[in-house]
Design a protein around this motif. Structure first.
Motif, PDB file in Angstrom:
ATOM      1  N   THR A   1      47.184  55.470  41.908  1.00 49.42           N
ATOM      2  CA  THR A   1      47.533  54.669  43.088  1.00 49.42           C
ATOM      3  C   THR A   1      48.972  54.984  43.477  1.00 49.42           C
ATOM      4  O   THR A   1      49.660  55.721  42.758  1.00 49.42           O
ATOM      5  CB  THR A   1      47.371  53.164  42.795  1.00 49.42           C
TER       6      THR A   1
ATOM      7  N   ILE B   1      39.973  54.930  36.502  1.00 56.16           N
ATOM      8  CA  ILE B   1      41.073  55.769  36.964  1.00 56.16           C
ATOM      9  C   ILE B   1      42.012  54.909  37.802  1.00 56.16           C
ATOM     10  O   ILE B   1      41.587  54.314  38.790  1.00 56.16           O
ATOM     11  CB  ILE B   1      40.507  56.948  37.771  1.00 56.16           C
ATOM     12  N   ASN B   2      43.259  54.816  37.377  1.00 60.02           N
ATOM     13  CA  ASN B   2      44.192  53.901  38.050  1.00 60.02           C
ATOM     14  C   ASN B   2      45.136  54.605  39.015  1.00 60.02           C
ATOM     15  O   ASN B   2      46.192  54.087  39.339  1.00 60.02           O
ATOM     16  CB  ASN B   2      45.044  53.163  37.004  1.00 60.02           C
TER      17      ASN B   2
ATOM     18  N   GLU C   1      49.484  48.708  45.771  1.00 57.19           N
ATOM     19  CA  GLU C   1      48.832  48.399  47.042  1.00 57.19           C
ATOM     20  C   GLU C   1      49.146  46.960  47.478  1.00 57.19           C
ATOM     21  O   GLU C   1      49.470  46.710  48.639  1.00 57.19           O
ATOM     22  CB  GLU C   1      47.329  48.583  46.855  1.00 57.19           C
TER      23      GLU C   1
ATOM     24  N   ASP D   1      41.665  43.364  39.756  1.00 55.14           N
ATOM     25  CA  ASP D   1      41.153  44.607  39.175  1.00 55.14           C
ATOM     26  C   ASP D   1      40.404  44.214  37.913  1.00 55.14           C
ATOM     27  O   ASP D   1      40.562  43.106  37.410  1.00 55.14           O
ATOM     28  CB  ASP D   1      42.321  45.545  38.827  1.00 55.14           C
ATOM     29  N   VAL D   2      39.585  45.143  37.400  1.00 54.45           N
ATOM     30  CA  VAL D   2      38.945  44.852  36.113  1.00 54.45           C
ATOM     31  C   VAL D   2      39.804  45.315  34.955  1.00 54.45           C
ATOM     32  O   VAL D   2      39.571  44.941  33.819  1.00 54.45           O
ATOM     33  CB  VAL D   2      37.580  45.572  35.937  1.00 54.45           C
TER      34      VAL D   2
ATOM     35  N   ARG E   1      49.752  54.314  50.050  1.00 50.43           N
ATOM     36  CA  ARG E   1      48.954  55.521  49.831  1.00 50.43           C
ATOM     37  C   ARG E   1      48.256  55.909  51.141  1.00 50.43           C
ATOM     38  O   ARG E   1      47.669  55.056  51.795  1.00 50.43           O
ATOM     39  CB  ARG E   1      47.923  55.205  48.753  1.00 50.43           C
TER      40      ARG E   1
ATOM     41  N   HIS F   1      39.148  40.584  38.064  1.00 47.87           N
ATOM     42  CA  HIS F   1      37.990  40.286  38.889  1.00 47.87           C
ATOM     43  C   HIS F   1      37.146  41.543  39.008  1.00 47.87           C
ATOM     44  O   HIS F   1      37.666  42.618  39.310  1.00 47.87           O
ATOM     45  CB  HIS F   1      38.482  39.831  40.274  1.00 47.87           C
ATOM     46  N   ASP F   2      35.847  41.368  38.745  1.00 51.37           N
ATOM     47  CA  ASP F   2      34.920  42.499  38.847  1.00 51.37           C
ATOM     48  C   ASP F   2      34.223  42.385  40.198  1.00 51.37           C
ATOM     49  O   ASP F   2      33.483  41.422  40.429  1.00 51.37           O
ATOM     50  CB  ASP F   2      33.927  42.407  37.688  1.00 51.37           C
ATOM     51  N   ILE F   3      34.459  43.352  41.072  1.00 48.64           N
ATOM     52  CA  ILE F   3      33.908  43.203  42.432  1.00 48.64           C
ATOM     53  C   ILE F   3      32.387  43.257  42.455  1.00 48.64           C
ATOM     54  O   ILE F   3      31.776  42.849  43.427  1.00 48.64           O
ATOM     55  CB  ILE F   3      34.479  44.248  43.427  1.00 48.64           C
TER      56      ILE F   3
ATOM     57  N   GLU G   1      41.030  62.407  42.267  1.00 44.88           N
ATOM     58  CA  GLU G   1      41.741  61.392  41.475  1.00 44.88           C
ATOM     59  C   GLU G   1      41.740  61.751  40.003  1.00 44.88           C
ATOM     60  O   GLU G   1      42.728  61.577  39.311  1.00 44.88           O
ATOM     61  CB  GLU G   1      41.103  60.028  41.683  1.00 44.88           C
TER      62      GLU G   1
ATOM     63  N   GLY H   1      40.656  45.903  43.470  1.00 42.90           N
ATOM     64  CA  GLY H   1      40.829  47.206  42.792  1.00 42.90           C
ATOM     65  C   GLY H   1      42.263  47.657  43.005  1.00 42.90           C
ATOM     66  O   GLY H   1      42.524  48.755  43.463  1.00 42.90           O
TER      67      GLY H   1
ATOM     68  N   ARG I   1      40.437  49.969  48.498  1.00 40.89           N
ATOM     69  CA  ARG I   1      40.562  51.390  48.776  1.00 40.89           C
ATOM     70  C   ARG I   1      40.343  52.204  47.501  1.00 40.89           C
ATOM     71  O   ARG I   1      40.807  51.843  46.432  1.00 40.89           O
ATOM     72  CB  ARG I   1      41.946  51.687  49.363  1.00 40.89           C
ATOM     73  N   ASN I   2      39.618  53.281  47.672  1.00 43.12           N
ATOM     74  CA  ASN I   2      39.385  54.238  46.589  1.00 43.12           C
ATOM     75  C   ASN I   2      38.786  53.582  45.349  1.00 43.12           C
ATOM     76  O   ASN I   2      39.091  53.961  44.226  1.00 43.12           O
ATOM     77  CB  ASN I   2      40.688  54.963  46.243  1.00 43.12           C
TER      78      ASN I   2
ATOM     79  N   TYR J   1      27.957  52.493  38.388  1.00 41.60           N
ATOM     80  CA  TYR J   1      28.900  53.545  38.755  1.00 41.60           C
ATOM     81  C   TYR J   1      28.165  54.855  38.961  1.00 41.60           C
ATOM     82  O   TYR J   1      27.122  55.098  38.358  1.00 41.60           O
ATOM     83  CB  TYR J   1      29.954  53.729  37.649  1.00 41.60           C
TER      84      TYR J   1
END
Ligand SMILES: C[S@@+](CC[C@H](N)C(=O)[O-])C[C@H]1O[C@@H](n2cnc3c(N)ncnc32)[C@H](O)[C@@H]1O
Length: 621
Positions: free
Chosen positions: A79, A76-77, A120, A147-148, A83, A200-202, A451, A114, A217-218, A32
């Motif tokens: 959304t 940070i969630n 979304e 998402d994680v 959007r 799922h961790d991208i 965000e 994510g 996105r984002n 990150y």
């Protein structure tokens, strides 16, 4: 691919903490971007009242709960439904019709990577249902939301949203796709079944494959350049050829034009290119089958013409036969590279040109081996410290009609001007790319800060709401207090009136007692003096303030009180008047007198509470 170019300084404390989190919890934040990551971790440390990374690590070690707080702060969630609505309109109008037409024969696979709390993913279902119809969507569209953040996924799975969360959805769409659920709304079950949520961790987990549309996105903007590149590799694998990739408005695919075509840069819409086949080069054999024929003269005339053409060609050319002997040097070759006709017939590898300005012997071997033209581009030839030439060299093997090697021809093309322009262009492009990357990085930084701000605003709003409710409670309490106060004031007023009445009654009674010429003494149930009137003062010479609240029978004055104890006790016991009795006494001025004493019960509400003594000097005629 996004190139944030962030120059994050390495903070070893932070790095060690990240490694600890990765090893202890399997959650890898090392990819990150440090700027926003450090800000978020510091924020949590501040909330936990810890200033040092090492101390914070100790806290994490001793409290599993703290990990949860930390993850919630870092991830940070923020959304919302649809959007950046303009982009969604573009997706629906410009991208989805082609996508749907392309996959008319199979199911449509979409991934929202994510997806946070699911807005979304559900927006995607609505978009497809609007394009395909609800029934068709319920049959053919499958949407994966990942998402994680397990907490966010838990919310996503419920499919229940507040009125506020649904504000970006028009009332018509809301009524069509949501059902009222108490004060909230839940997504309609037939379409809800088409969305599969999972952790799922991208950056680590195997990507979902054969996708028609990938929406991420984002999320990428939180990662550093290397991690973004790795994620994009996975996305490239995940998409089918021609599948679309939809990024956030601050995210970009730079320098990845080989793999992704830009559908709309403004809307951050990209398309995975199909693999491109490289065409094979075809060589042209020279026909030598006319040698020795009756047309020999004609042939030799043509050959002469060819030789002249080669000689006069605007490029430097050198021909080498199959044994490596130089058999042709044209005029440009002589002029530019200083070769002479003496070099004809010599082995090529003995000549300087075979290794300077570039090693050509191995390249010739390669051209033979691979049966194709080999090009060496922009070879630098330095004539003096200030003068440089650039040459493109083409090595073309020649094959006879019998299929045997006839030799090789080397063509030197002056590329000095073109190379200079190219270098200049490359430099400019690099400058432009750098500027672009910096802009992109700033843009991403802005977006992440945005965000973070939004999440802080949400926190503030919650605090504000809490304050407001506390305030309301306080106001209610205040009003209750005010009404209590008013009641107290009324009571106070009543008390004041009563007191005035009492004062009046007391003054009246005192006046009465004062006016009575005889001595009047009022005793309470404990035989303490409660009242001692003027008559008593004058009779016995003691002032009222000297005797008030004193035990009457302890007083020493002209009346021997022991003599009247009997009548007082009897009066108190019976509640009836006793006496009069005559007692020998000595008055105020020391004269012996006979005092008549009468004792009356002091009654209040009928109960005996004391006694009233009436004392008078007896005058005999
Ligand atoms: C700002 S939200 C974006 C939500 C949504 N895509 C949108 O644009 O409205 C970023 C999401 O990325 C998720 N995320 C962060 N790191 C991730 C990772 N390694 N793999 C998958 N999701 C991740 C976070 O949990 C968060 O829910």
């Amino acid at each position: 691919m996004t190139q944030p170019g962030e120059q994050d300084e390495v903070d070893s404390g932070l790095e060690e903490l990240l490694i600890f989190i990765r090893d202890a919890r399997g959650f890898d934040f090392t990819g990150y971007k440090r700027s926003s990551l450090a800000r978020r971790i510091r924020k949590r440390m501040h909330e936990a009242g810890i200033a040092d990374y090492l101390d914070y690590r100790d806290r994490l070690e001793s409290s599993a709960e703290e990990f949860g707080h930390l993850f919630n702060t870092i991830l940070i969630n923020v959304t919302s439904f649809f959007r950046d609505s303009e982009t969604w309109t573009y997706l629906q109008r410009e991208v989805m019709p082609d996508l749907i037409a392309d996959v008319a024969n199979h199911d449509i696979r979409v991934w929202s990577a994510g997806c946070a709390s699911g807005e979304e993913a559900y927006s995607l279902v609505i978009a497809f249902a609007e394009a395909l119809g609800i029934e068709e969507t319920a049959k053919r569209v499958k949407i994966y939301g990942t998402d994680v953040d397990e907490d966010a996924l838990r919310d996503a799975r419920t499919g229940i949203y507040t009125v506020k969360a649904l504000e970006p959805v028009s009332p018509e769409l809301r009524d069509k796709y949501f059902e009222k659920n108490g004060g909230q709304f839940s997504f309609r079950p037939d379409l809800r079944r088409r969305v599969i949520f999972g952790r799922h961790d991208i950056t680590r987990d195997a990507p979902i494959s054969r996708l028609d549309l990938l929406v991420c996105r984002n999320t990428l903007m939180y990662f550093n350049v290397e991690t973004q590149a790795q994620v994009i590799d996975r996305f490239h694998f995940a998409l089918r050829e021609g599948g679309d990739l939809f990024l956030g408005k601050a995210e970009m695919l730079l320098s990845d034009s080989e793999r992704f075509e830009v559908v709309s840069m403004r809307q951050r819409m990209f398309r995975r290119r199909p693999g491109v086949a490289v065409p094979k080069y075809q060589t042209m054999p020279i026909r030598l089958d006319t040698i020795g024929s009756p047309e020999l003269r004609e042939v030799s005339r043509k050959r002469q013409l060819r030789d002249l053409a080669l000689e006069a060609a605007p490029f430097a050319i050198i021909g080498i036969d199959a044994d490596g002997i130089v058999i042709l040097i044209n005029s440009q070759m002589r002029n530019v590279f200083g070769m002479t006709s003496r070099d004809l017939g010599r082995p090529f590898h003995d000549l300087e040109i075979s290794y300077r300005p570039v090693e050509l012997r191995s390249v010739i071997e390669r051209a033979y081996a691979e049966h194709r033209v080999v090009r060496v581009s922009s070879v630098e030839r330095r004539l003096s410290p200030d003068e440089v030439q650039y040459w493109d060299i083409q090595i073309q093997p020649l094959w006879g009609s019998d299929g045997l090697s006839a030799g090789v021809i080397l063509t030197f093309i002056d590329a000095t001007i073109a190379t200079r322009v190219q270098l200049e262009l490359k430099r400019n492009r690099q400058d432009l790319d750098t500027a672009h990357e910096e802009l992109q990085s700033t843009n991403e930084e802005l977006e992440t800060t945005n965000e973070e701000l939004q999440s802080s605003i949400e926190e503030l709003e919650t605090t504000n709401e809490e304050l407001q409710s506390t305030n309301e409670e306080l106001e209610t309490t205040n009003e209750e207090l005010q009404s209590g106060n008013e009641e107290l004031e009324t009571m106070n007023e009543e008390m004041r009136a009563r007191t005035a009445e009492l004062d009046e009654a007391r003054t009246f009674l005192e006046g009465v007692l004062f006016s009575v010429a005889a001595g009047v003494v009022v005793l309470d149930g404990n035989l303490l003096v409660r009242s001692w009137n003027k008559g008593a003062e004058e009779l016995w010479g003691l002032r009222a303030d000297e005797v008030r609240n004193q035990p009457f029978f302890n007083l020493v004055f002209g009346l021997p009180t022991a003599g009247i104890q009997g009548v007082v006790q009897e009066c108190l016991a019976t509640g009836k008047r006793t006496g009069p009795i005559h007692v020998a006494a000595i008055n105020r001025i020391g004269r012996s007198i006979t005092c008549t004493v009468t004792c009356s019960p002091l009654k209040s509400n009928g109960a005996g509470e004391g006694a009233v003594l009436l004392m008078e000097e007896l005058y005999r005629d």
